[in-house]
Write an enzyme that holds these catalytic residues in place. Structure first.
Site, PDB file in Angstrom:
ATOM      1  N   HIS A 138      36.531  46.848  43.296  1.00 25.80           N
ATOM      2  CA  HIS A 138      36.133  46.075  44.496  1.00 25.80           C
ATOM      3  C   HIS A 138      37.100  46.665  45.659  1.00 25.80           C
ATOM      4  O   HIS A 138      38.306  47.199  45.429  1.00 25.80           O
ATOM      5  CB  HIS A 138      36.327  45.103  44.239  1.00 25.80           C
ATOM      6  CG  HIS A 138      37.617  44.204  43.875  1.00 25.80           C
ATOM      7  ND1 HIS A 138      38.079  44.303  42.754  1.00 25.80           N
ATOM      8  CD2 HIS A 138      38.250  43.248  44.710  1.00 25.80           C
ATOM      9  CE1 HIS A 138      39.112  43.670  42.860  1.00 25.80           C
ATOM     10  NE2 HIS A 138      39.525  42.953  43.978  1.00 25.80           N
ATOM     11  N   ASP A 140      38.867  44.564  48.902  1.00 26.77           N
ATOM     12  CA  ASP A 140      39.150  43.020  49.232  1.00 26.77           C
ATOM     13  C   ASP A 140      38.380  42.506  50.410  1.00 26.77           C
ATOM     14  O   ASP A 140      38.137  43.229  51.300  1.00 26.77           O
ATOM     15  CB  ASP A 140      40.686  42.874  49.144  1.00 26.77           C
ATOM     16  CG  ASP A 140      41.502  42.754  48.111  1.00 26.77           C
ATOM     17  OD1 ASP A 140      40.952  42.685  46.890  1.00 26.77           O
ATOM     18  OD2 ASP A 140      42.552  43.066  47.999  1.00 26.77           O
ATOM     19  N   HIS A 288      39.985  49.091  44.301  1.00 25.14           N
ATOM     20  CA  HIS A 288      41.185  48.871  43.139  1.00 25.14           C
ATOM     21  C   HIS A 288      40.450  48.122  41.986  1.00 25.14           C
ATOM     22  O   HIS A 288      39.356  47.434  42.165  1.00 25.14           O
ATOM     23  CB  HIS A 288      42.474  48.347  43.635  1.00 25.14           C
ATOM     24  CG  HIS A 288      42.244  46.734  44.257  1.00 25.14           C
ATOM     25  ND1 HIS A 288      41.693  46.753  45.667  1.00 25.14           N
ATOM     26  CD2 HIS A 288      42.453  45.707  43.939  1.00 25.14           C
ATOM     27  CE1 HIS A 288      41.632  45.631  45.866  1.00 25.14           C
ATOM     28  NE2 HIS A 288      42.176  44.899  44.832  1.00 25.14           N
ATOM     29  N   ARG A 303      50.187  38.560  46.123  1.00 19.74           N
ATOM     30  CA  ARG A 303      49.691  39.312  47.212  1.00 19.74           C
ATOM     31  C   ARG A 303      49.585  38.724  48.448  1.00 19.74           C
ATOM     32  O   ARG A 303      49.416  37.510  48.590  1.00 19.74           O
ATOM     33  CB  ARG A 303      48.224  39.659  46.738  1.00 19.74           C
ATOM     34  CG  ARG A 303      47.539  40.667  47.551  1.00 19.74           C
ATOM     35  CD  ARG A 303      46.223  40.862  47.148  1.00 19.74           C
ATOM     36  NE  ARG A 303      45.585  39.776  47.944  1.00 19.74           N
ATOM     37  CZ  ARG A 303      44.417  39.443  47.691  1.00 19.74           C
ATOM     38  NH1 ARG A 303      43.594  40.047  46.712  1.00 19.74           N
ATOM     39  NH2 ARG A 303      43.657  38.383  47.979  1.00 19.74           N
TER      40      ARG A 303
END
Length: 312
Positions: A138, A140, A288, A303
């Site tokens: 995917h 983000d 990723h 993150r």
């Protein structure tokens, strides 16, 4: 002298592989756009981790403020390599946020668990916890009108084995599409929606309150990178639901083909984490995949994401 009779032409039985797939063979692997000026880096060393994507940066202490020169060199490395790895940084959440802010304002994501502040997402995984956004390729937050420019991920706790993350170069994925597919997608647009990706992990009553906050949005199927000018595939299996103007069957078939491109090993880099490591990736140019192969062992990551622009 007697002429030798020509041998009959060989005849092969009819055989073909299904269309719309990924095929073996030579691939175009361009790391930077045509005409890009590559220059030596002055302030750090770069160790490539794959052909077109992924480089380990050494000689930089991310706990210290960046000078303008260092920021510019790191940005050039990010554009050229798409994801940068920094070993053993062990940043506090505040320092991680400060580093990311060199590239813009930080995003918040109310759909994910927060860490020390609302703009820090914390993934704390062990046996029995929800496997949020693992085992799926995917990009983000493409369900936003302005998806993230990039993200800075730090591993706080690493399982004894497994838990790697992989990234795929979506410019290489576009470069290798057959011309007839490029002709179909170059000017196409697609709908992105947060529901399919999060419905894998959350019940409807958890998602329903966010439907007005995150309505479906349209983005180009192939976006142009605002800094490099590269053309890149910009659809992903978590959030892209259909191609605008196509009937459902045609859209589904074409999207399946485009989704598969992230799975090509030549476009990928894989990173084995150690505690305190940092990965900084260009969310505009990559997909990723967090690999959930560590069973009940614990993996803790934090993150921060940098707000981006409207894809064009």
């Amino acid at each position: 002298m007697t002429a030798t009779a020509a041998a009959p032409a060989a005849i092969l039985r009819e055989a073909r592989i299904p269309g719309d797939g990924i095929y073996e063979g030579t691939r175009i692997l361009r790391r930077v756009p045509a005409g890009w000026e590559e220059r030596p880096y002055e302030l750090f060393d770069v160790a490539p981790q794959a052909s077109t994507i992924g480089a380990e940066i050494s000689g930089v202490d991310l706990s210290r403020p960046l000078t303008p020169h260092l920021r510019d060199e790191l940005n050039r490395a990010l554009l050229e390599w798409k994801v940068l790895f920094f070993r053993s940084q062990h940043l506090t959440s505040d320092r991680q946020r400060s580093f990311a802010r060199n590239w813009g304002e930080l995003e918040t994501n109310p759909l994910l668990a927060a860490g020390a502040s609302e703009d820090v997402v914390r993934f704390d995984k062990s046996g029995g916890t929800t496997p949020t956004f693992e085992n799926v390729w995917h990009t983000d937050v493409t369900f936003r009108e302005r998806p993230a420019l990039g993200a800075v991920l730090q591993l706080r706790e690493v399982p004894p084995f497994g838990g790697d993350t992989m990234w795929a170069d979506m410019a290489a994925a576009y470069d290798n599409l057959p011309q007839e597919v490029k002709d179909r997608v170059d000017d196409a647009r697609a709908v992105h929606d947060f529901i399919p990706g999060f419905a894998r992990f959350y019940a409807p009553d958890r998602l329903a309150p966010f439907q007005d906050l995150f309505p479906p949005v349209e983005h180009p199927v192939v976006r142009t990178h605002p800094e490099t000018g590269r053309r890149m595939l910009f659809v992903n299996t978590s959030f892209t639901t259909r191609i605008t103007g196509m009937d459902r069957d045609e859209s589904d078939r074409l999207l399946r083909l485009l989704f598969q491109q992230a799975h090509v090993p030549e476009y990928q880099v894989r990173f084995r984490w150690q505690p305190g490591d940092i990965a900084f990736w260009d969310n505009r140019a990559t997909q990723h995949y967090a690999v959930n192969d560590y069973g009940s062992r614990r993996r803790v990551a934090e993150r921060v994401a940098i707000a981006g622009d409207r894809p064009r």
